[in-house]
Design an enzyme around this catalytic site. Structure first.
Site, PDB file in Angstrom:
ATOM      1  N   LYS A  71     -13.051  17.241  11.458  1.00 53.08           N
ATOM      2  CA  LYS A  71     -13.949  17.343  13.057  1.00 53.08           C
ATOM      3  C   LYS A  71     -14.161  18.806  13.707  1.00 53.08           C
ATOM      4  O   LYS A  71     -12.907  19.387  13.958  1.00 53.08           O
ATOM      5  CB  LYS A  71     -13.187  16.511  14.194  1.00 53.08           C
ATOM      6  N   THR A  95       0.837  -1.142  -0.066  1.00 52.86           N
ATOM      7  CA  THR A  95      -0.018  -0.137  -0.074  1.00 52.86           C
ATOM      8  C   THR A  95       0.853   1.126   0.032  1.00 52.86           C
ATOM      9  O   THR A  95       1.998   1.110   0.703  1.00 52.86           O
ATOM     10  CB  THR A  95      -0.990   0.112   1.255  1.00 52.86           C
TER      11      THR A  95
END
Lengths: 553, 553
Positions: free
Chosen positions: A436, A181
């Site tokens: 957030k 990855t």
């Protein structure tokens, strides 16, 4: 213990060459379009295995590839795993230090490298980290001038080898493939695919719940073969007995259009930018792509506009799919359920624009902040967890990452998703990219999709930047199209977002940039933007109190 | 060792109930047609597992069923394996001594039995061989008067149980199913299916190379659920998210036609006699079977006339398939290859009348008398060997049969086949039925097909009987239709065969009988005919010297 024969890849090749001996493998190379049949392919695979044997490759050895999409690369796909070695496809777009880490970590014994990538590989060469590599094979008919040694060209490498190979009966637990990855942070993480995992993934991609591949299909993977085995398509296409078309190094939209037209491609696959490019090309040029039936889009969200244009202008279904290196890679596919075909267009596009339905054979959970599964209502979101026979349960030699990314046999994907009442998964963000703000979550992806729908926007990304009061606030980075009126655009974009989302989702700033920085796999590299963004501009920014989430007021 | 989550059946149920909660399971019972959704099905399966738990069933225990095709039987299909027990479907048509052998050999702990089969089971009851059975559950709402004990009815058994069950994470090596082959000779042989084998078979049946099942399908298995798991259809249908229709006990052609019409059945499956019966019914009655798209025919060869009539009169494709208990059971499927759809009808029927192409994931060999693989030319024949992830490599507790029927991990199927240039397998005979005359092979099956094509023939079978000079000679046993002129028929049949086959294939005698004796699975029982045939009639027969194979003259 009762049981049956192990699940391995070789029977797929056996069946294709015996039942579909004359179906073709077509490959665009530097020297033009080459073609041969499954029958000849099987012989070439046998030659390759004998050549690797002669070169000293043994069961369990890793064989690396550093190649584009062509027939020779495809020969390694069956040849290497079926002799019991492990095919390690390396992404040549990675920075040198990642390539070094990967080659050293995987301890590749032979490296296959494309002529056009020899220089890149030689540039990453380091005597110590490449110590395991005993031979370089340039995948062509000639070897360019290079410091890599010892080096042979592919055709000489296999020329003397016998086509008949005495294939071993392998355990399904034998590692057959490996990919790393390429995250934006930290070292790449290796994922090993056993014969069983690749068998399972192949079988899962064939039916409707996968990619629905039939023997009549002509499949052209544009997604690079170093991106999770071109999403498994070389294996699946063989298992279906379908025709292969490999578009070779750096195919242009013109190359793709011409291969579709000349080879009768029915199914192709790649990231969204490829298809935007093809649409632009088709706008300006005559090309007959009427053979094309569907395009699998993954790697990044498929824009609704692309789905619509292919449907309305070319009668092509965009099949949106989602996956990960950790799952070989297919996880969800946005095919329509029975009855939905008669829905009106926009409703259909809405479903097709989601990442889709979990493939048959897998299980998933969507876990909210509180650790509980969220409701399937298309609104509540949480992190997607998946498990199944083609989902890895560990990274190679990375115990600390295993601790973080797995919970028992569940892979915590790091993708934040909603699931609607019909079970369609939609990625709203990467867990690390979700913004957030004041105790609520803002989806950077939804904002980006909205911004990119504007005609004057070429690309856009939204990142969360630190904020004194709201912890984080969204900031948009926009690449305007040439000739756009930037001032007007700025206010139009803000208005657009304000009309569509809760007011606290509206980005504090819309900044214009020339290009969105990208990772080696073509994804937006938000880390760079976050780092480049001057903290002071936040404080000086226009974040109004009334932009805060209601729950915080 | 790298790896992934084990292959088990439960995720198929999970996915169907989550993604297709409202798709139906429809069941014809003694009390009429019942229906519920996947969502309710999942609850019922949970209740069943809890009830079995409470009844003391533990991981690895065998749970037997003695049932027709209905929703309660289907509940055991997921409930029993997913709790870690082993589903053992028993063929109620077997003779008592076989049922006794099977129950004792499998050591079933609970037996589910249909109301209409209670008497049959009680008749086979023997205290000693049924010692393992701790409970009988009558699969209905009432218990008929019976000596079986202790006994409950199914609905009371599950009524109090909770729908939520804490499903265990099972190993894919866990035995999940079991069937016994019912050969015409010797004791039945048990085949155990692990979770992995059933998972593999399920995945293999979904794509085109299998049975091509989609979520829009409405699947009605007429093949009994005690015949190799109704050819795996209950699992495959669930994995596809398709609708199930179970035709219940002894469905008449009228029942089948009415279920097809009312439930919109698209795919059904069963042995040829079922479809002959349906065609006869449709000739005489109005019924709309236009929803029907394809019929999977297996268990015996599909007559060309059936394939033709369904295509020409009803636009329904007959999908001929071949399989065995030993392979769960699908092996080959006669779908057409790309391009063949445009062939003329007779050419297409010729391909469809063969047993077809090997399913993706398997391997095969056709081994001649000399132990070498025969050529794929549609003429040379040999024994078919198969292997793969859903082909067993042993019989349960039968070392002597294992010695005989397996070679390494290859299953020697006992079927004698040809393979044509396109890879279509055609069964020419069972190895034990092939007639060896003067050093050459005669296919009893080809002769039978030829005889049965005559309008005045209801059924026909050909067996080899001992002969002094030629070792064996063929004799035909024919059931004439009512009103047929037997004398004329006898000479017509002989002429017909003489025109079509080498002269030494012509049966020495054509004998008329009232019925072909059949095995418990409905296959011709040639052993009985061979035994009944009077040896003297051979010697007195008309076997002319000129009927001998040329190679012997």
């Amino acid at each position: 213990m009762p049981g049956a024969t192990d699940q391995t890849l070789r029977p797929f090749l056996w069946r294709a060459s015996k039942l579909f001996p004359d179906r073709e493998v077509v490959s665009r190379t530097h020297d033009g379009v080459e073609r041969y049949t499954y029958s000849e392919y099987e012989d070439r695979v046998g030659q390759l295995a004998n050549a690797l044997d002669a070169a000293g490759v043994e069961r369990g050895d890793r064989v690396g590839t550093f190649c584009w999409n062509h027939h020779r690369h495809f020969e390694t796909y069956f040849g290497v795993p079926s002799m019991g070695a492990q095919l390690h496809t390396i992404n040549p777009l990675l920075p040198d230090h990642h390539i070094q880490y990967i080659v050293e970590n995987a301890a590749d014994t032979v490296l296959f490298v494309d002529p056009s990538l020899v220089e890149k590989l030689a540039g990453a060469y380091d005597e110590e980290v490449f110590a395991s590599v005993e031979r370089y094979v340039v995948v062509g008919e000639e070897v360019p001038e290079t410091s890599l040694s010892p080096v042979t060209d592919y055709e000489s490498f296999v020329a003397e080898a016998d086509a008949a190979y005495d294939w071993p009966d392998l355990s399904e637990e034998q590692p057959a493939g490996m990919c790393y990855t390429s995250g934006t942070t930290g070292k790449p993480k290796g994922v090993e695919y056993t014969q069983q995992m690749l068998w399972s993934h192949t079988m899962a991609t064939l039916p409707e719940s996968g990619l629905d591949i039939r023997s009549s299909d002509v499949v052209m993977p544009v997604v690079p073969m170093f991106h999770v085995n071109a999403w498994g398509l070389p294996f699946s296409t063989t298992a279906a007995g379908a025709k292969h078309v490999y578009p070779g190094p750096s195919p242009s939209p013109e190359d793709l259009a011409s291969l579709i037209e000349e080879e009768g491609v029915t199914l192709t696959a790649g990231v969204p930018t490829v298809w935007l490019g093809l649409l632009d090309y088709l706008d300006e040029n005559d090309a007959d792509i009427s053979s094309l039936d569907r395009i699998v889009i993954g790697g990044a969200a498929a824009p609704r506009s692309v789905i619509r244009r292919f449907d309305e202008e070319y009668d092509v279904d965009v099949v949106h799919a989602w996956g990960m290196t950790e799952m070989a890679p297919i996880g969800t596919v946005a095919h329509l359920k029975p009855g939905m075909e008669s829905w009106d267009r926009e409703e259909r596009y809405e479903k097709r624009a989601k990442q889709g339905l979990l493939a048959s054979g897998l299980e998933m959970r969507v876990v909210g902040d509180d650790g509980e599964e969220v409701e399937w209502n298309g609104e509540d979101f949480g992190e997607l967890w998946v498990r199944g026979p083609w989902v890895t349960t560990e990274y190679y030699e990375r115990p600390e990452a295993n601790e973080e990314d797995f919970e028992g046999n569940w892979l915590k994907t790091g993708d934040v998703v909603t699931v609607d009442e019909e079970g369609y998964v939609q990625i709203v963000d990467r867990a690390k990219d979700v913004i957030k703000s004041g105790g609520e979550w803002i989806s950077s992806v939804e904002l980006e999709n909205s911004l990119m729908a504007h005609d004057d926007v070429a690309e856009a990304t939204v990142v969360g930047v630190p904020h004194e009061r709201w912890q984080e606030r969204p900031v948009a980075f926009v690449v305007p199209k040439d000739g756009a009126d930037r001032e007007a655009l700025q206010s139009e974009l803000t208005e657009m977002v304000r009309a569509e989302f809760p007011k606290w989702w509206v980005p504090d700033e819309v900044m214009f940039i020339e290009e969105v920085p990208k990772t080696a796999t073509g994804k937006f590299d938000k880390k760079v933007l976050r780092e480049e963004y001057d903290d002071e501009s936040i404080v000086a920014g226009k974040s109004p109190d009334d932009a805060a989430p209601a729950s915080n007021d």
